[in-house]
Design a protein around this motif. Structure first.
Motif, PDB file in Angstrom:
ATOM      1  N   GLU A  75      41.424  39.246  34.394  1.00  0.00           N
ATOM      2  CA  GLU A  75      42.254  39.854  35.437  1.00  0.00           C
ATOM      3  C   GLU A  75      41.478  39.986  36.748  1.00  0.00           C
ATOM      4  OE1 GLU A  75      45.352  41.822  34.854  1.00  0.00           O
ATOM      5  OE2 GLU A  75      45.392  41.934  32.665  1.00  0.00           O
ATOM      6  N   GLU A  76      42.214  39.877  37.844  1.00  0.00           N
ATOM      7  CA  GLU A  76      41.592  40.133  39.148  1.00  0.00           C
ATOM      8  C   GLU A  76      41.564  41.651  39.378  1.00  0.00           C
ATOM      9  OE1 GLU A  76      42.817  38.419  43.360  1.00  0.00           O
ATOM     10  OE2 GLU A  76      43.686  40.394  42.981  1.00  0.00           O
ATOM     11  N   VAL A  77      40.365  42.169  39.649  1.00  0.00           N
ATOM     12  CA  VAL A  77      40.210  43.614  39.822  1.00  0.00           C
ATOM     13  C   VAL A  77      39.683  43.905  41.229  1.00  0.00           C
ATOM     14  CG1 VAL A  77      38.867  45.621  39.039  1.00  0.00           C
ATOM     15  CG2 VAL A  77      39.828  44.027  37.367  1.00  0.00           C
ATOM     16  N   LEU A  78      40.339  44.833  41.899  1.00  0.00           N
ATOM     17  CA  LEU A  78      39.824  45.322  43.185  1.00  0.00           C
ATOM     18  C   LEU A  78      39.013  46.581  42.871  1.00  0.00           C
ATOM     19  CD1 LEU A  78      39.602  45.437  46.259  1.00  0.00           C
ATOM     20  CD2 LEU A  78      41.900  46.384  46.355  1.00  0.00           C
ATOM     21  N   VAL A  79      37.706  46.505  43.169  1.00  0.00           N
ATOM     22  CA  VAL A  79      36.773  47.545  42.715  1.00  0.00           C
ATOM     23  C   VAL A  79      36.917  48.814  43.555  1.00  0.00           C
ATOM     24  CG1 VAL A  79      34.313  48.085  42.477  1.00  0.00           C
ATOM     25  CG2 VAL A  79      35.191  45.833  41.798  1.00  0.00           C
ATOM     26  N   GLU A  80      36.930  49.968  42.851  1.00  0.00           N
ATOM     27  CA  GLU A  80      37.024  51.264  43.547  1.00  0.00           C
ATOM     28  C   GLU A  80      35.691  51.993  43.563  1.00  0.00           C
ATOM     29  OE1 GLU A  80      40.342  53.438  41.904  1.00  0.00           O
ATOM     30  OE2 GLU A  80      41.762  52.002  42.750  1.00  0.00           O
ATOM     31  N   ALA A 140      35.213  45.228  46.694  1.00  0.00           N
ATOM     32  CA  ALA A 140      34.950  43.854  46.227  1.00  0.00           C
ATOM     33  C   ALA A 140      36.034  43.440  45.242  1.00  0.00           C
ATOM     34  CB  ALA A 140      33.584  43.794  45.548  1.00  0.00           C
ATOM     35  N   PHE A 141      36.264  42.131  45.120  1.00  0.00           N
ATOM     36  CA  PHE A 141      37.150  41.599  44.084  1.00  0.00           C
ATOM     37  C   PHE A 141      36.294  41.022  42.963  1.00  0.00           C
ATOM     38  CE2 PHE A 141      40.143  41.631  47.584  1.00  0.00           C
ATOM     39  CZ  PHE A 141      41.331  41.980  46.956  1.00  0.00           C
ATOM     40  N   ALA A 142      36.714  41.262  41.714  1.00  0.00           N
ATOM     41  CA  ALA A 142      35.977  40.723  40.574  1.00  0.00           C
ATOM     42  C   ALA A 142      36.962  40.179  39.557  1.00  0.00           C
ATOM     43  CB  ALA A 142      35.137  41.826  39.935  1.00  0.00           C
ATOM     44  N   GLN A 143      36.501  39.215  38.771  1.00  0.00           N
ATOM     45  CA  GLN A 143      37.272  38.753  37.621  1.00  0.00           C
ATOM     46  C   GLN A 143      36.721  39.488  36.408  1.00  0.00           C
ATOM     47  OE1 GLN A 143      39.849  36.414  37.495  1.00  0.00           O
ATOM     48  NE2 GLN A 143      39.825  36.453  39.740  1.00  0.00           N
ATOM     49  N   VAL A 144      37.596  40.101  35.633  1.00  0.00           N
ATOM     50  CA  VAL A 144      37.163  40.916  34.498  1.00  0.00           C
ATOM     51  C   VAL A 144      37.932  40.474  33.250  1.00  0.00           C
ATOM     52  CG1 VAL A 144      37.105  43.268  33.572  1.00  0.00           C
ATOM     53  CG2 VAL A 144      36.577  42.882  35.980  1.00  0.00           C
ATOM     54  N   LEU A 145      37.182  40.225  32.171  1.00  0.00           N
ATOM     55  CA  LEU A 145      37.808  39.873  30.893  1.00  0.00           C
ATOM     56  C   LEU A 145      38.206  41.163  30.181  1.00  0.00           C
ATOM     57  CD1 LEU A 145      38.382  37.855  28.512  1.00  0.00           C
ATOM     58  CD2 LEU A 145      36.029  38.329  27.761  1.00  0.00           C
ATOM     59  N   GLU A 150      34.907  43.240  30.568  1.00  0.00           N
ATOM     60  CA  GLU A 150      33.558  42.744  30.867  1.00  0.00           C
ATOM     61  C   GLU A 150      33.624  41.961  32.157  1.00  0.00           C
ATOM     62  OE1 GLU A 150      32.534  40.242  27.587  1.00  0.00           O
ATOM     63  OE2 GLU A 150      32.459  41.976  26.215  1.00  0.00           O
ATOM     64  N   LEU A 151      32.626  42.167  32.996  1.00  0.00           N
ATOM     65  CA  LEU A 151      32.582  41.464  34.280  1.00  0.00           C
ATOM     66  C   LEU A 151      32.356  39.969  34.048  1.00  0.00           C
ATOM     67  CD1 LEU A 151      32.455  41.579  37.397  1.00  0.00           C
ATOM     68  CD2 LEU A 151      30.011  42.035  37.176  1.00  0.00           C
ATOM     69  N   VAL A 152      33.224  39.145  34.601  1.00  0.00           N
ATOM     70  CA  VAL A 152      33.006  37.691  34.531  1.00  0.00           C
ATOM     71  C   VAL A 152      32.255  37.269  35.792  1.00  0.00           C
ATOM     72  CG1 VAL A 152      34.137  35.434  34.414  1.00  0.00           C
ATOM     73  CG2 VAL A 152      35.094  37.375  33.159  1.00  0.00           C
ATOM     74  N   GLU A 153      32.828  37.589  36.951  1.00  0.00           N
ATOM     75  CA  GLU A 153      32.123  37.310  38.210  1.00  0.00           C
ATOM     76  C   GLU A 153      32.725  38.113  39.348  1.00  0.00           C
ATOM     77  OE1 GLU A 153      32.748  33.416  39.891  1.00  0.00           O
ATOM     78  OE2 GLU A 153      34.673  33.206  38.878  1.00  0.00           O
ATOM     79  N   VAL A 154      31.883  38.354  40.349  1.00  0.00           N
ATOM     80  CA  VAL A 154      32.383  38.978  41.573  1.00  0.00           C
ATOM     81  C   VAL A 154      32.837  37.831  42.466  1.00  0.00           C
ATOM     82  CG1 VAL A 154      31.754  40.342  43.602  1.00  0.00           C
ATOM     83  CG2 VAL A 154      30.840  40.955  41.348  1.00  0.00           C
ATOM     84  N   THR A 155      34.079  37.870  42.890  1.00  0.00           N
ATOM     85  CA  THR A 155      34.612  36.717  43.633  1.00  0.00           C
ATOM     86  C   THR A 155      34.642  36.926  45.140  1.00  0.00           C
ATOM     87  OG1 THR A 155      36.802  37.597  43.191  1.00  0.00           O
ATOM     88  CG2 THR A 155      36.053  35.807  41.761  1.00  0.00           C
ATOM     89  N   ALA A 156      34.652  38.194  45.584  1.00  0.00           N
ATOM     90  CA  ALA A 156      34.645  38.432  47.039  1.00  0.00           C
ATOM     91  C   ALA A 156      33.998  39.777  47.306  1.00  0.00           C
ATOM     92  CB  ALA A 156      36.068  38.404  47.585  1.00  0.00           C
ATOM     93  N   MET A 157      33.127  39.805  48.298  1.00  0.00           N
ATOM     94  CA  MET A 157      32.514  41.078  48.679  1.00  0.00           C
ATOM     95  C   MET A 157      33.442  41.777  49.682  1.00  0.00           C
ATOM     96  SD  MET A 157      29.975  41.491  46.863  1.00  0.00           S
ATOM     97  CE  MET A 157      28.732  42.603  47.479  1.00  0.00           C
ATOM     98  N   PRO A 158      33.266  43.104  49.853  1.00  0.00           N
ATOM     99  CA  PRO A 158      34.163  43.827  50.763  1.00  0.00           C
ATOM    100  C   PRO A 158      34.070  43.291  52.182  1.00  0.00           C
ATOM    101  CG  PRO A 158      32.630  45.325  49.658  1.00  0.00           C
ATOM    102  CD  PRO A 158      32.297  43.957  49.211  1.00  0.00           C
ATOM    103  N   ARG A 159      35.201  43.332  52.855  1.00  0.00           N
ATOM    104  CA  ARG A 159      35.222  42.904  54.258  1.00  0.00           C
ATOM    105  C   ARG A 159      35.344  44.098  55.189  1.00  0.00           C
ATOM    106  NH1 ARG A 159      40.182  40.683  54.881  1.00  0.00           N
ATOM    107  NH2 ARG A 159      39.654  40.377  57.054  1.00  0.00           N
ATOM    108  N   HIS A 160      35.680  45.257  54.609  1.00  0.00           N
ATOM    109  CA  HIS A 160      35.978  46.390  55.490  1.00  0.00           C
ATOM    110  C   HIS A 160      34.709  46.953  56.113  1.00  0.00           C
ATOM    111  CE1 HIS A 160      35.065  48.337  51.587  1.00  0.00           C
ATOM    112  NE2 HIS A 160      34.503  49.243  52.349  1.00  0.00           N
TER     113      HIS A 160
END
Ligand code: 5AD
Ligand code: SF4
Length: 502
Positions: free
Chosen positions: A429-434, A466-471, A483-493
């Motif tokens: 799943e695509e996760v937006l990290v809090e 950040a956005f991450a792909q999580v299994l 489980e973290l698969v990969e971080v796909t984007a770092m925060p832009r804010h």
């Protein structure tokens, strides 16, 4: 020794250290967003945020009155604050929001140590009222109605947002429905939509500083814009009003009164940089095909629908004045699920509405099971003064019966949520990290597109935004574990959005 231009020593000047405010918010997202607006008004007035009540010069309670326990919480908290004020007489205490709108002078009668009381329509006056109270003693100021064109409309105020990567945006205030249990129309007033272009402009501004998720807020978002188009029908220049209504309505063949929510969703989803659009809450009776189509077709609109059921029994729904039957609700839900792949659905349910029988409640359990909810906010009916349902005390359900139904409903909802969540095991799943989990610092927390909380371990920090792909490895009734698969984007804010006036 430093000298000022006037030749006086700086030491002789009065203490100019900024006053510190602390806001405690009760209730819904609308209130949480009003608190962000309050913070914006205070900061524009030169105040700074305190870390808690102990280092605050001003404590504001932004109140809710949707259920009775909200009242109890307020007066309990005011009791604690009194002892603080006895020790620090300079402390100012203010009460704003829905309960203030409802109780008005009652608040200062029950808690005379409160310095200022304001309602839901005059958040813009908060800093000024505190100044008046400091000069000439306690004040109460409540307006009966929002002023559509004035700065009192919450979206026109400065804002100090809690999170920079995600933002709430008010698209509408008030509610024109008359659900028999609900006090919101009495304290939030009639429905007023914010102009189309103003909403899109706010989203543009947020996206420009790196906000990636927006949640559109209103009491009945699907009727967004109906008031705007109704008002323009008799305007000879209606085609020139696209800033108010959006271009689609202005291109219509004739000026019809109609809601603009689906168009607004599409416009917001089209803003460059916005990756997630959510909204809350729609009313089932007004959920339209156009909205479902916008959700299906716009990649940025999240597969999430919060569709308040309230009850599964037709007689109870009729008594609530909800405007739909259980079958009609399920049809609307089926339409949404058919149009939007992998839709996450949550709801609100009230048990113990006046006159609810065992058979009515059994029907609610059936509809809940049929709806296959991912989660539900469940409530025991609480009579609110002035509402229709509160006028029938002879039909009230005994508290022990309501409590027992509440527990049984919780079991059915949790079973359905657990089934929905377990079915996600094995998906990425695509996760937006809090940020770090509040309960366990070894875990990172974020949300999926469906709005589900996900916790996953990580030995390296993954920043909020950040956005991450999580299994997904486990489903629980209220969250997923992965489980973290990969971080796909770092925060832009930017780390802190400056106080902005929009
Ligand atoms: N008693 C219990 N629950 C209520 N809600 C609103 N008014 C009441 C009340 N008087 C619930 C409804 C609504 C949610 C925000 O709060 O389910 O959707
Ligand atoms: Fe209350 Fe009904 Fe309006 Fe929702 S739609 S705010 S429940 S009156």
């Amino acid at each position: 020794m430093a000298m000022s231009a006037s030749g006086r020593t700086l030491e002789a000047l009065p203490d100019r250290s900024p006053r510190r405010y602390f806001i405690r918010t009760f209730g819904c997202q609308m209130n949480a967003h009003d608190s962000e607006r309050l913070a914006g008004v205070f900061e524009a007035d030169g105040m700074v945020a305190a870390s808690g009540v102990d280092d605050a010069d001003v404590v504001v309670l932004n109140t809710c009155c949707i259920r009775e326990n909200a009242d109890n919480k307020l007066y309990g908290t005011l009791g604690h604050l009194k002892s603080l004020k006895d020790r620090r007489p300079g402390l100012q205490i203010a009460v704003g929001g829905c309960l203030a709108q409802k109780d008005r002078e009652v608040i200062r009668r029950r808690a005379p140590w409160v310095d200022a009381v304001w309602g839901t329509h005059n958040v813009d006056r908060s800093a000024a009222l505190l100044a008046v109270a400091a000069q000439s003693g306690p004040v109460t100021e409540i307006l009966e109605e929002a002023q559509a064109d004035a700065a009192a409309f919450p979206s026109a105020l400065p804002v100090r947002r809690e999170q920079a990567w995600a933002a709430w945006i008010t698209i509408q205030v008030g509610c024109d429905n008359k659900c028999a249990f609900c006090i919101v129309p009495a304290v939030r007033g009639r429905e007023i939509s914010r102009p189309f272009a103003a909403v899109v402009a706010e989203v543009d501004q947020l996206a420009a500083v790196g906000t990636v998720e927006v949640t559109l807020l209103g009491q009945n978002v699907n009727s967004y814009g109906r008031d705007l188009t109704t008002a323009l029908r008799s305007d000879p220049d209606w085609r020139d009003r696209s800033a108010t209504t959006g271009t689609a309505w202005a291109a219509d063949e004739r000026p019809r009164a109609r809601p603009l929510f689906a168009e607004l969703l599409r416009a917001v989803a089209g803003v460059e940089g916005v990756r997630r659009v959510r909204y809350t809450s729609p009313h089932p009776k007004d959920l339209r095909r156009e909205t479902v189509a916008a959700m299906a077709e716009e990649p940025a609109i999240c597969e999430q629908l919060h569709l308040p059921l309230q009850s599964g029994s037709d007689p109870v729904l009729a008594g609530m004045h909800r405007g739909y039957t259980a079958a009609r609700y399920l049809e609307k839900l089926a339409m949404a699920r058919a149009g939007i792949a992998d839709l996450g659905v949550t709801t609100d349910i009230i048990v113990g509405f006046p006159g609810e029988t065992d058979a009515d409640f059994a029907r609610t359990l059936e509809v809940v099971a049929e709806a296959r909810y991912d989660g539900a906010y469940t409530f025991i009916y609480s009579p609110r003064p002035g509402t229709d349902a509160a006028r029938q005390p002879e039909r009230f359900v005994a508290p022990d019966v309501a409590a027992e139904r509440f527990e049984r409903l919780k079991v059915v909802v949790e079973r359905s949520a657990l089934a929905a969540h377990s079915a996600r095991v094995g998906r990425v799943e695509e996760v937006l990290v809090e940020g770090r989990s509040k309960r366990d610092a070894a875990m990172i927390t974020g949300r999926t597109r469906q709005g589900k909380l996900v916790h996953f371990p990580s030995d390296r920090p993954v920043p909020a935004g950040a956005f991450a792909q999580v299994l997904v490895t486990r489903g629980a009734p209220h969250f997923l574990v992965g489980e973290l698969v990969e971080v796909t984007a770092m925060p832009r804010h930017r780390t802190r959005i400056p106080v902005a006036t929009v």
